[in-house]
Each structure stands twice: as C-alpha cells, then as structure tokens.
Scaffold this motif. Structure first.
Motif, PDB file in Angstrom:
ATOM      1  N   SER A   1       0.855  -1.189   0.000  1.00  0.00           N
ATOM      2  CA  SER A   1       0.000   0.000   0.000  1.00  0.00           C
ATOM      3  C   SER A   1       0.886   1.234   0.000  1.00  0.00           C
ATOM      4  O   SER A   1       1.583   1.481   0.992  1.00  0.00           O
ATOM      5  CB  SER A   1      -0.930   0.002   1.212  1.00  0.00           C
ATOM      6  N   PRO A   2       0.890   2.015  -1.053  1.00  0.00           N
ATOM      7  CA  PRO A   2       1.695   3.248  -1.061  1.00  0.00           C
ATOM      8  C   PRO A   2       1.256   4.249   0.003  1.00  0.00           C
ATOM      9  O   PRO A   2       2.087   4.968   0.560  1.00  0.00           O
ATOM     10  CB  PRO A   2       1.471   3.803  -2.474  1.00  0.00           C
ATOM     11  N   ILE A   3      -0.037   4.290   0.316  1.00  0.00           N
ATOM     12  CA  ILE A   3      -0.521   5.230   1.338  1.00  0.00           C
ATOM     13  C   ILE A   3       0.020   4.839   2.704  1.00  0.00           C
ATOM     14  O   ILE A   3       0.507   5.687   3.469  1.00  0.00           O
ATOM     15  CB  ILE A   3      -2.059   5.268   1.329  1.00  0.00           C
ATOM     16  N   LEU A   4      -0.025   3.548   3.016  1.00  0.00           N
ATOM     17  CA  LEU A   4       0.521   3.091   4.297  1.00  0.00           C
ATOM     18  C   LEU A   4       2.035   3.302   4.361  1.00  0.00           C
ATOM     19  O   LEU A   4       2.579   3.592   5.421  1.00  0.00           O
ATOM     20  CB  LEU A   4       0.191   1.613   4.520  1.00  0.00           C
ATOM     21  N   THR A   5       2.701   3.169   3.235  1.00  0.00           N
ATOM     22  CA  THR A   5       4.146   3.405   3.210  1.00  0.00           C
ATOM     23  C   THR A   5       4.462   4.871   3.508  1.00  0.00           C
ATOM     24  O   THR A   5       5.392   5.177   4.264  1.00  0.00           O
ATOM     25  CB  THR A   5       4.712   2.997   1.839  1.00  0.00           C
ATOM     26  N   SER A   6       3.696   5.778   2.934  1.00  0.00           N
ATOM     27  CA  SER A   6       3.888   7.201   3.234  1.00  0.00           C
ATOM     28  C   SER A   6       3.584   7.502   4.701  1.00  0.00           C
ATOM     29  O   SER A   6       4.292   8.287   5.352  1.00  0.00           O
ATOM     30  CB  SER A   6       2.987   8.042   2.327  1.00  0.00           C
ATOM     31  N   THR A   7       2.551   6.856   5.243  1.00  0.00           N
ATOM     32  CA  THR A   7       2.232   7.029   6.665  1.00  0.00           C
ATOM     33  C   THR A   7       3.351   6.498   7.544  1.00  0.00           C
ATOM     34  O   THR A   7       3.691   7.091   8.564  1.00  0.00           O
ATOM     35  CB  THR A   7       0.915   6.307   6.988  1.00  0.00           C
ATOM     36  N   MET A   8       3.914   5.355   7.150  1.00  0.00           N
ATOM     37  CA  MET A   8       5.046   4.776   7.880  1.00  0.00           C
ATOM     38  C   MET A   8       6.243   5.728   7.894  1.00  0.00           C
ATOM     39  O   MET A   8       6.926   5.887   8.903  1.00  0.00           O
ATOM     40  CB  MET A   8       5.426   3.456   7.202  1.00  0.00           C
ATOM     41  N   MET A   9       6.485   6.396   6.773  1.00  0.00           N
ATOM     42  CA  MET A   9       7.591   7.344   6.684  1.00  0.00           C
ATOM     43  C   MET A   9       7.393   8.493   7.685  1.00  0.00           C
ATOM     44  O   MET A   9       8.318   8.872   8.411  1.00  0.00           O
ATOM     45  CB  MET A   9       7.682   7.870   5.260  1.00  0.00           C
ATOM     46  N   ILE A  10       6.177   9.031   7.762  1.00  0.00           N
ATOM     47  CA  ILE A  10       5.895  10.119   8.706  1.00  0.00           C
ATOM     48  C   ILE A  10       5.973   9.618  10.147  1.00  0.00           C
ATOM     49  O   ILE A  10       6.446  10.324  11.046  1.00  0.00           O
ATOM     50  CB  ILE A  10       4.517  10.723   8.401  1.00  0.00           C
ATOM     51  N   LEU A  11       5.533   8.366  10.371  1.00  0.00           N
ATOM     52  CA  LEU A  11       5.598   7.785  11.712  1.00  0.00           C
ATOM     53  C   LEU A  11       7.041   7.638  12.183  1.00  0.00           C
ATOM     54  O   LEU A  11       7.365   7.905  13.349  1.00  0.00           O
ATOM     55  CB  LEU A  11       4.893   6.438  11.704  1.00  0.00           C
ATOM     56  N   LEU A  12       7.930   7.233  11.280  1.00  0.00           N
ATOM     57  CA  LEU A  12       9.347   7.117  11.640  1.00  0.00           C
ATOM     58  C   LEU A  12       9.950   8.479  11.958  1.00  0.00           C
ATOM     59  O   LEU A  12      10.746   8.614  12.902  1.00  0.00           O
ATOM     60  CB  LEU A  12      10.111   6.449  10.497  1.00  0.00           C
ATOM     61  N   LEU A  13       9.576   9.489  11.188  1.00  0.00           N
ATOM     62  CA  LEU A  13      10.062  10.835  11.486  1.00  0.00           C
ATOM     63  C   LEU A  13       9.527  11.334  12.820  1.00  0.00           C
ATOM     64  O   LEU A  13      10.226  12.047  13.557  1.00  0.00           O
ATOM     65  CB  LEU A  13       9.655  11.788  10.358  1.00  0.00           C
TER      66      LEU A  13
ATOM     67  N   GLY B   1      11.569   9.876  15.495  1.00  0.00           N
ATOM     68  CA  GLY B   1      12.846  10.571  15.596  1.00  0.00           C
ATOM     69  C   GLY B   1      12.761  11.906  16.307  1.00  0.00           C
ATOM     70  O   GLY B   1      13.775  12.440  16.745  1.00  0.00           O
ATOM     71  N   GLY B   2      11.558  12.463  16.433  1.00  0.00           N
ATOM     72  CA  GLY B   2      11.379  13.705  17.175  1.00  0.00           C
ATOM     73  C   GLY B   2      11.536  14.952  16.336  1.00  0.00           C
ATOM     74  O   GLY B   2      11.991  15.989  16.851  1.00  0.00           O
ATOM     75  N   LEU B   3      11.172  14.888  15.070  1.00  0.00           N
ATOM     76  CA  LEU B   3      11.244  16.099  14.243  1.00  0.00           C
ATOM     77  C   LEU B   3      10.106  17.059  14.607  1.00  0.00           C
ATOM     78  O   LEU B   3       8.991  16.627  14.913  1.00  0.00           O
ATOM     79  CB  LEU B   3      11.180  15.723  12.767  1.00  0.00           C
ATOM     80  N   PRO B   4      10.341  18.363  14.590  1.00  0.00           N
ATOM     81  CA  PRO B   4       9.440  19.350  15.197  1.00  0.00           C
ATOM     82  C   PRO B   4       7.992  19.359  14.760  1.00  0.00           C
ATOM     83  O   PRO B   4       7.142  19.499  15.618  1.00  0.00           O
ATOM     84  CB  PRO B   4      10.130  20.686  14.883  1.00  0.00           C
ATOM     85  N   PRO B   5       7.620  19.176  13.490  1.00  0.00           N
ATOM     86  CA  PRO B   5       6.184  19.323  13.205  1.00  0.00           C
ATOM     87  C   PRO B   5       5.330  18.187  13.740  1.00  0.00           C
ATOM     88  O   PRO B   5       4.114  18.278  13.704  1.00  0.00           O
ATOM     89  CB  PRO B   5       6.138  19.348  11.663  1.00  0.00           C
ATOM     90  N   LEU B   6       5.943  17.097  14.207  1.00  0.00           N
ATOM     91  CA  LEU B   6       5.201  15.880  14.524  1.00  0.00           C
ATOM     92  C   LEU B   6       5.109  15.658  16.029  1.00  0.00           C
ATOM     93  O   LEU B   6       5.754  16.344  16.829  1.00  0.00           O
ATOM     94  CB  LEU B   6       5.869  14.686  13.837  1.00  0.00           C
ATOM     95  N   THR B   7       4.322  14.659  16.407  1.00  0.00           N
ATOM     96  CA  THR B   7       4.023  14.420  17.822  1.00  0.00           C
ATOM     97  C   THR B   7       5.263  14.039  18.627  1.00  0.00           C
ATOM     98  O   THR B   7       5.379  14.407  19.794  1.00  0.00           O
ATOM     99  CB  THR B   7       2.975  13.299  17.932  1.00  0.00           C
ATOM    100  N   GLY B   8       6.189  13.292  18.013  1.00  0.00           N
ATOM    101  CA  GLY B   8       7.360  12.845  18.756  1.00  0.00           C
ATOM    102  C   GLY B   8       8.244  13.966  19.259  1.00  0.00           C
ATOM    103  O   GLY B   8       9.060  13.762  20.166  1.00  0.00           O
ATOM    104  N   PHE B   9       8.085  15.157  18.687  1.00  0.00           N
ATOM    105  CA  PHE B   9       8.880  16.299  19.150  1.00  0.00           C
ATOM    106  C   PHE B   9       8.360  16.845  20.476  1.00  0.00           C
ATOM    107  O   PHE B   9       9.132  17.441  21.245  1.00  0.00           O
ATOM    108  CB  PHE B   9       8.845  17.394  18.080  1.00  0.00           C
ATOM    109  N   MET B  10       7.067  16.641  20.769  1.00  0.00           N
ATOM    110  CA  MET B  10       6.456  17.279  21.936  1.00  0.00           C
ATOM    111  C   MET B  10       7.101  16.857  23.258  1.00  0.00           C
ATOM    112  O   MET B  10       7.490  17.724  24.056  1.00  0.00           O
ATOM    113  CB  MET B  10       4.956  16.992  21.958  1.00  0.00           C
TER     114      MET B  10
END
Length: 345
Positions: free
Chosen positions: A237-249, A252-261
């Motif tokens: 699933s290309p959509i799930l793959t793109s979601t997986m990419m954002i989940l990994l970021l 990692g704690g990149l600022p726009p995403l939840t892991g940065f909080m």
C-alpha cells in the motif's frame, strides 16, 4: 496456540500489571511482576525454534533476577524501616538496589544487553508486547518510589540509555533490534525527567506507546523483519508506506510531529531546573537515534511509486487485521502536537 489459551495468557498478563499498579505492599508488587514474566514466556516460545527458546530463557533469567533483587531490596528496607509499604522506601542501600533492579527489568544500560537479543528471537506481536505493555509495571514502581530514589542515579541512567540506545542502533539491519535500541533511547528520556516532573514522564510514556504500537502495526501488516523488507512495502500500500515514513520521522522527534512534543517539554523543564548540561547531552545523543530513523525513512520512501524496482515482489498474505490500529495510531502520531497547549494547562 489456541485462542482460549492465548486469551488466558493475555488476561494473566493484564492482571499482573494491574496488580502492580494497585498494590501498596512489596510482596503484591513482586507477585504481579512474576505473573507478568510467567505469562509472556509461553508466547515467546511459540515459534519452537532454538532462537525463540534462547530468547525466552534469556528473558526469564533476567526478569527473575531483577524480581529477586526487588524482593531483596524491599526486605532490606523492611528490616531497617519496619514497613513493607512501597512509598516508604527510605533506606539508601534498599533504594539503590531497587533502582538497579528496575533498570534491569526495563533494559536500561548497563543492563540492556538482553533486550535486543530477546526481541530478535520472538515474533513481531510478542516484541510489541515486550516493548510496550511490559514497560508499564516497572515504570509504575518508579513513579511510586521516585520521591525516595536518587536523582543523580536516575539522570545518569537516563543519559546512558539515550547514548547507548542511539549508538547501538546505528549498525543494525533488523527492524526488531532497531526498535529495541529505540526503546532504550526513549526510556532514557523518561528516566531522566522522572525525578523532576513525573507528569512529564507519563506523557512521554503515553506518546511512546502510541508511536511504537503504530510502527509495530505496520511491520506486522507488511511482515517486514529487515531494512531490506521495508523497501518493498509500497507494493502492499503506497498510502501506508507514506504514513510509515511520517511515523518514523515522528519517532525521531522532528518538530512538526508528535514525537517532538515530549522532547521539547523535557528539555524545557531540564533547563528550568538549571540542568543545561544534561539537556544538551540528551539533545546531542538523540541525534544518533535520529540517524537510523532517517535511514529507515530513506529505505521506505526510496522505492515509492512511480519508481521502477527490478526485483521480484515479496509474496505475502494480505492481512487487514492490524490496519485499523495502524491508521488510528498513525493519525495520532501526526496530529497530536497541536494539542500541546491543552496538555500544559
């Protein structure tokens, strides 16, 4: 494993954690920890392979030794203080031994060597349980006794965990080992802030559980056990793959995403407590973890359509069991950051 036995094991696992969370006596807490250990062992040995047997044996010996150390520390405290209450851990030898025992149960350095090997020898679902649910009981004991534990020891353990978690995951090719070292690094952040602000540790734990469950849901759905397997996930699933990419970021704690909080709030609190050097070391050590997250992100997104891959597709069953969980946790991992001001009120 038959469904009734599987449900019995899962209920025993949940009961053991609940006993630890609701107990005020050290013997009941020890009983809950032992129930946790004995319930997870059969699920680890379901593969009937030497690797899974080795993982189950390592896990059992490590957890049994840590539980014995917890019982011994509570016995020392009861001998000197005269009480078995969990919140009255006031004897210095007792709480130092308790800190080391809980670090062994969680897989914190220098007692972390069992965790990557155990996760590598079990199924992805069992690795998910060990990485998420099995962390709740030891962290509950830390939150109950944190007023009596040594703050310098906890901060040192947190720094070691963040450094070793990032350093150990650099040269790994197995996704389960990468997640094991990622778990060690995230636990370092939780332990570092536990003695300063326990609410921040609980928030970090909640976000860690959401992100790790979403990542494991994707790996289970795609049956990806190595970095090479993740390169072919777009065929599913290309959509799930793109979601997986954002989940990994987000992990990692990149600022726009939840892991940065949680990282942002923890660094802010450490600076408020005049622990700028600790905050700097944590921020620098998390760059190591960010490197292998970015490497995973690169391999996942490298072969996204319309790129043509001259290799055979990996044949797999199209299971939709984990899809609802994956989408729920993925959306949360992406959109939770704007709710930060509400959590700070």
């Amino acid at each position: 494993m038959s469904p009734p036995i599987f449900m019995l094991i899962l209920s025993s696992l949940a009961t053991g954690t609940i006993i630890v969370m609701t107990s005020h006596h050290w013997l009941f807490a020890w009983l809950g920890l032992e129930m946790n250990t004995l319930a997870i062992i059969p699920t680890m040995a379901t593969l009937h392979s030497p690797r899974s047997t080795e993982a189950a044996t390592k896990y059992f010996l490590t957890q049994a030794a840590a539980s014995a150390m917890i019982l011994f520390s509570s016995l020392i405290n009861a001998w000197q203080v005269g009480t078995w209450d969990i919140v009255n851990m006031t004897s210095p030898p007792a709480y130092i031994l308790l800190t080391m025992a809980l670090a062994m149960k969680l897989g914190l350095p220098p007692m972390h060597f069992w965790l990557p090997e155990v996760l590598q020898g079990v199924t992805l679902f069992t690795a998910l349980v060990i990485s998420t649910w099995q962390k709740l009981a030891p962290l509950t004991l830390i939150s109950l006794t944190v007023n009596n534990l040594s703050t310098p020891i906890l901060i040192i353990l947190g720094l070691l965990s963040t450094i070793m978690g990032g350093w150990g995951g650099l040269n790994q090719t197995q996704t389960r080992k990468i997640i094991a070292y990622s778990s060690i690094a995230h636990l370092g952040w939780m332990i570092s802030i536990s003695s300063i602000m326990i609410n921040m540790m609980i928030l970090n734990l909640l976000i860690y559980l959401i992100l790790t469950t979403g990542l494991f849901s994707f790996l289970i759905l795609a049956q990806s056990k190595t970095i090479q397997d993740t390169m072919m996930t777009w065929t599913l699933s290309p959509i799930l793959t793109s979601t997986m990419m954002i989940l990994l970021l987000s992990l990692g704690g990149l600022p726009p995403l939840t892991g940065f909080m949680p990282k942002w709030l923890i660094l802010q609190e450490l600076i408020f407590q005049n622990l700028t050097s600790v905050a700097t070391m944590l921020a620098m050590a998390t760059l190591l973890s960010l490197f292998f997250y970015l490497r995973l992100t690169y391999t996942v997104s490298l072969t996204l359509s319309p790129n043509m891959v001259q290799t055979k597709f990996k044949w797999r069953f199209k299971s939709l069991f984990m899809t609802p969980y994956l989408m729920a946790f993925s959306v949360t991992s992406i959109l939770f950051l704007p709710m930060t001001p509400l959590l700070l009120l």
